[in-house]
Design a protein around this motif. Sequence first.
Motif, mmCIF file in Angstrom:
data_model
loop_
_atom_site.group_PDB
_atom_site.id
_atom_site.type_symbol
_atom_site.label_atom_id
_atom_site.label_comp_id
_atom_site.label_asym_id
_atom_site.label_seq_id
_atom_site.Cartn_x
_atom_site.Cartn_y
_atom_site.Cartn_z
ATOM 1 N N LYS A 576 0.810 -1.218 0.000
ATOM 2 C CA LYS A 576 0.000 0.000 0.000
ATOM 3 C C LYS A 576 0.843 1.268 0.000
ATOM 4 O O LYS A 576 0.339 2.351 -0.292
ATOM 5 C CB LYS A 576 -0.926 0.000 1.211
ATOM 6 C CG LYS A 576 -1.983 -1.096 1.151
ATOM 7 C CD LYS A 576 -2.956 -0.974 2.303
ATOM 8 C CE LYS A 576 -4.055 -2.040 2.203
ATOM 9 N NZ LYS A 576 -5.034 -1.942 3.304
ATOM 10 N N LYS A 648 -4.240 -0.740 -9.314
ATOM 11 C CA LYS A 648 -4.625 0.181 -8.250
ATOM 12 C C LYS A 648 -3.419 1.023 -7.903
ATOM 13 O O LYS A 648 -2.361 0.491 -7.535
ATOM 14 C CB LYS A 648 -5.113 -0.586 -7.024
ATOM 15 C CG LYS A 648 -6.472 -1.228 -7.177
ATOM 16 C CD LYS A 648 -6.917 -1.885 -5.871
ATOM 17 C CE LYS A 648 -8.301 -2.493 -6.012
ATOM 18 N NZ LYS A 648 -8.761 -3.111 -4.728
ATOM 19 N N THR A 650 -1.907 4.807 -5.998
ATOM 20 C CA THR A 650 -2.174 5.800 -4.960
ATOM 21 C C THR A 650 -2.708 7.072 -5.605
ATOM 22 O O THR A 650 -2.104 7.613 -6.539
ATOM 23 C CB THR A 650 -0.901 6.109 -4.168
ATOM 24 O OG1 THR A 650 -0.393 4.890 -3.617
ATOM 25 C CG2 THR A 650 -1.179 7.089 -3.044
ATOM 26 N N ASP A 651 -3.838 7.532 -5.120
ATOM 27 C CA ASP A 651 -4.471 8.721 -5.688
ATOM 28 C C ASP A 651 -3.669 9.957 -5.330
ATOM 29 O O ASP A 651 -3.141 10.086 -4.219
ATOM 30 C CB ASP A 651 -5.908 8.856 -5.172
ATOM 31 C CG ASP A 651 -6.750 9.717 -6.091
ATOM 32 O OD1 ASP A 651 -6.284 10.817 -6.448
ATOM 33 O OD2 ASP A 651 -7.852 9.289 -6.458
ATOM 34 N N LYS A 656 -8.322 11.357 -0.237
ATOM 35 C CA LYS A 656 -9.022 10.114 -0.541
ATOM 36 C C LYS A 656 -8.286 8.937 0.074
ATOM 37 O O LYS A 656 -7.062 8.826 -0.022
ATOM 38 C CB LYS A 656 -9.152 9.935 -2.049
ATOM 39 C CG LYS A 656 -10.041 10.990 -2.707
ATOM 40 C CD LYS A 656 -10.222 10.704 -4.183
ATOM 41 C CE LYS A 656 -11.156 11.740 -4.814
ATOM 42 N NZ LYS A 656 -11.353 11.490 -6.256
ATOM 43 N N VAL A 657 -9.053 8.048 0.692
ATOM 44 C CA VAL A 657 -8.487 6.891 1.373
ATOM 45 C C VAL A 657 -8.305 5.729 0.415
ATOM 46 O O VAL A 657 -7.278 5.036 0.437
ATOM 47 C CB VAL A 657 -9.373 6.472 2.572
ATOM 48 C CG1 VAL A 657 -8.790 5.254 3.276
ATOM 49 C CG2 VAL A 657 -9.546 7.646 3.533
ATOM 50 N N GLU A 658 -9.309 5.497 -0.461
ATOM 51 C CA GLU A 658 -9.253 4.367 -1.371
ATOM 52 C C GLU A 658 -8.318 4.663 -2.549
ATOM 53 O O GLU A 658 -8.227 5.800 -3.021
ATOM 54 C CB GLU A 658 -10.653 4.049 -1.899
ATOM 55 C CG GLU A 658 -11.632 3.594 -0.835
ATOM 56 C CD GLU A 658 -11.214 2.263 -0.223
ATOM 57 O OE1 GLU A 658 -10.610 1.446 -0.957
ATOM 58 O OE2 GLU A 658 -11.478 2.054 0.972
ATOM 59 N N PRO A 659 -7.596 3.638 -3.047
ATOM 60 C CA PRO A 659 -6.715 3.835 -4.203
ATOM 61 C C PRO A 659 -7.524 4.033 -5.473
ATOM 62 O O PRO A 659 -8.711 3.718 -5.550
ATOM 63 C CB PRO A 659 -5.902 2.542 -4.244
ATOM 64 C CG PRO A 659 -6.772 1.529 -3.570
ATOM 65 C CD PRO A 659 -7.524 2.267 -2.511
ATOM 66 N N LYS A 660 -6.868 4.546 -6.473
ATOM 67 C CA LYS A 660 -7.506 4.829 -7.749
ATOM 68 C C LYS A 660 -7.302 3.656 -8.699
ATOM 69 O O LYS A 660 -6.205 3.109 -8.803
ATOM 70 C CB LYS A 660 -6.918 6.101 -8.360
ATOM 71 C CG LYS A 660 -7.560 6.510 -9.666
ATOM 72 C CD LYS A 660 -6.916 7.786 -10.199
ATOM 73 C CE LYS A 660 -7.547 8.210 -11.518
ATOM 74 N NZ LYS A 660 -6.904 9.449 -12.030
ATOM 75 N N LYS A 661 -8.385 3.255 -9.411
ATOM 76 C CA LYS A 661 -8.311 2.148 -10.357
ATOM 77 C C LYS A 661 -8.105 2.692 -11.768
ATOM 78 O O LYS A 661 -8.790 3.619 -12.188
ATOM 79 C CB LYS A 661 -9.588 1.307 -10.318
ATOM 80 C CG LYS A 661 -9.808 0.555 -9.024
ATOM 81 C CD LYS A 661 -11.081 -0.286 -9.094
ATOM 82 C CE LYS A 661 -11.318 -1.039 -7.804
ATOM 83 N NZ LYS A 661 -12.559 -1.869 -7.860
#
Length: 908
Positions: A576, A648, A650-651, A656-661
């Motif tokens: 991560k 995936k 890192t944004d 933003k917590v969730e990664p970017k797809k």
Amino acid sequence: MAREYSSLHFTKIAFKPLHTNLFNIVLLSIFLTLGCSNLYSQDIKKKQATVQPKKQEVKKPIQVDSIKNPLAESSTDTIKLDTIKVKKNFLNGKVKYKAENYVKIEQKKKLITLYDKAELYYQDVELKSGIIVMDYEKNEVYAGRIKDSLGNYTQFPNFKQGDNVIEPDSIRFNFKTKKALIWNSRSTQGEFNVKAAITKKENDSVYFLKGARFTTSKDVDNPEYYFQTNKIKFIPGKKIVTGFTNMVIAGVPTPLFLPFAYFPLSKETSTSGIILPSYNDSNDKGFSLQNGGYYFALSDHYNLTVIGDYYTNGSYGLGMQSSYANRYHFQGNINVRFENNITSERGYPDYSKTKIYNIQWSHSQDSKANPNSTFSASVNLGSSEYFKQTINQVNVGSSLNNTLSSSISYSTVFHSVPESRISLTATHSQNTQTKEINMTLPTLQFSVDRIYPFAINDGAKKGLFKNINLQYNLNGKNSFVTTDSLFFKPEMFRDAEIGFQHSIPLSTNFKIFKYFSVSSSLNYNEVWYFNTIKKQYDDQLSTVVTTDIKGFDAFRTYASSTNIGTTIYGTFNFGKDKKIQSIRHVMRPGLSHSYAPSFEKYYDTYATDGSGEMQKDYTRFDGGMYGAPVKNSSNSIGFDLSNTFEAKITDKDTTKVEPKKIMLLNNLNFQTSYNIDATELAWTPVRVSGGTQFFDNKLSANFGATLDPYAIDNSGNRINTFNINNGGSLFRMTSANLTMNYSISSSDGKEKKDKNDQGKRNGGREDDLFGSNLDANSVKKSQFDDTEEKEDVVSEFFRSKLPWDMTFAYSLTYGNNNREKKITGNSIMISANTDLTPKWKAGISTGYDFVQKGVTFTQLRFERDLMSWRMAFNWTPFGDNASWNFFIGIKSGVLSDIKWEKRNLTNQ
């Protein structure tokens, strides 16, 4: 006289005579009453008889008391009626008024004065002004401006009656007669802004103007152009009729004048009228008048435009355009054009005469109109040379297109058990280079929905047997193959081919080992032909002769196929804390088997020489529209593998917590097959294809390659030797291709509009990579996206944001069938549009071919927004379509015929 001050005073009054001698009137009435009455004492005798109510009901003669009541004898009353007439209210409704400074009521003068931001409302009349004076005895109202502290006039009157709004310097209006005198009025009538020194309002429907000017410019006081006339009569919402009219541009009178003029002001969406032609000249056709005709506004559902062209050398063109629509039912348009083109003069070596035509029809049915039946049409047919030789337009995208196609279809559903459907389709495909036309008139398709004979009544279909299903399909064609010169002539119909194909597929699907999906099918086909062939050697001609045999004949075939596939997921985690946190790989492998037996019974032999010893096999069904039975059996296994890759990351947005797809590869496919029964060259070449997108899906890239495992000989023929065994690599790349498309603009997220809708119907591209169409019928329209006009903003040029858009396309092809290792195609095309200033727009379409080493089609576009006018210039500097076009005209639709257009087409 009274005075009243109020900052926001609102009063409702009903106008009556304000001065009355009430005391004198009452006193006079008493004396008159006493003078005409009889006096009686109190010893009046009683009545001898009384009136019976029942006798009154049966209407018998009534016995009246001898003592008469004088008040009951109106016929003998000697008192005359009062001769004093009460004045009626001169207004039919109530008046509302207010003013910010004061409201002054003068009873003796019968005046009400409203001052400073005065407003008056009566019935459908709304009046706002600096000062309003109302004379309720003469039934008139006056409104005018007031001066501010600096002595400047402010608060101009605003007079509104119904939908008509007038903004004069002053106005005098009579409530009773509805007449008015207006000084320096400003009003809007349809698309016109009208200003007049004096306006006389006769009634609600007729106005007379003196010293007037009218224009479509927004600023009627300082317009960039206007029409000056001394007399005008106009009926709001209907028409304007003028006397001697002169056109003034930038304050300078022009030689353009008319002894009288008529302008319709209909509120309808469209009205019938004459379409004025435009003047042009050509080097080889002479002077011309183009696109003149008449527009018929037949109804709200359809219209018709008839236009024509004429050149002094005898060339002419006729066109008909019609659009129709019925809400919730259908909509469409028709465009038909015929041209008689004459080049040069009779007797010259370059003289030629051709007749060309083009028919376009587009029809679509609303899905709500009929859920069971549909009808649609998309027709584009005509002469193969139409878009290259037409005298009316230079449609670049259409002239570069080599194919014209059409389709008309009707389908309906029968709600039977099982459900069935039928459709009739007429198709047309025309190659403008070879002038070959393929047409089906019609194509019949009939199908019956799947039947599950082993499924239980509750509809559950699980397992091998319950999923067994079959259906029936019928396909019939009446096909023609002809040329441009024989289209719709008797020779075309003599060569018609008729055939029918019946197919009954029997299939099922199920799962094995939980993760593998299996589908299997058995297909039965029966083909009917009404034309077959026979081959034999002709000794006299010393050649093989093919004879057409008329009559019914048929063949029957069957084949089977089985497919098995699954889906495999794989994820690679990198942590991560990494930029790329993980990559997901999805594989969908598939294995298939297909088998088709040999149908050698449908084959015959013929001699290829005079001795008859050389024999060759053939089938009488060769060349049929549904193919022919195969002589050799086919028993092959197919392999295919599709892949997708996602990541995936890192944004960049730390909130933003969730990664970017993101998508790395949309697809990466491999496909090949192996023929078990083949004695040589059993493997087919491996086909590799894929595609992906970059930069937030703005850039799309697609690629493909063909890999052949077999080697070739010196003549370039494939041999039954693997390429790796012939001293080469595992695969020999025989071909490859790469295409890229990139579209960006300054306003991200907004889709580009379809700028070339007519060009699309003609068979061209939707974008402007091949330039914008120079269609004379639509040249008055902007070549760029229509945007709302905005106020000019003064800013530094290099810091201002200029709207722009760009389209980019790249194509690369590689060929190596015979070890030539050659780039067969390598070209780039770019189209860009931008606003150089708020009023100047420019665009370019160009490209370069790296193989031919030359510039591809190039077009330069310029447009100037002249407020009420529009100026455009398109230039194609070189090539077969070299031309230029200049246009200037008024934007307004009602004055769209006031224009000047000049074109120079080198292909004419």
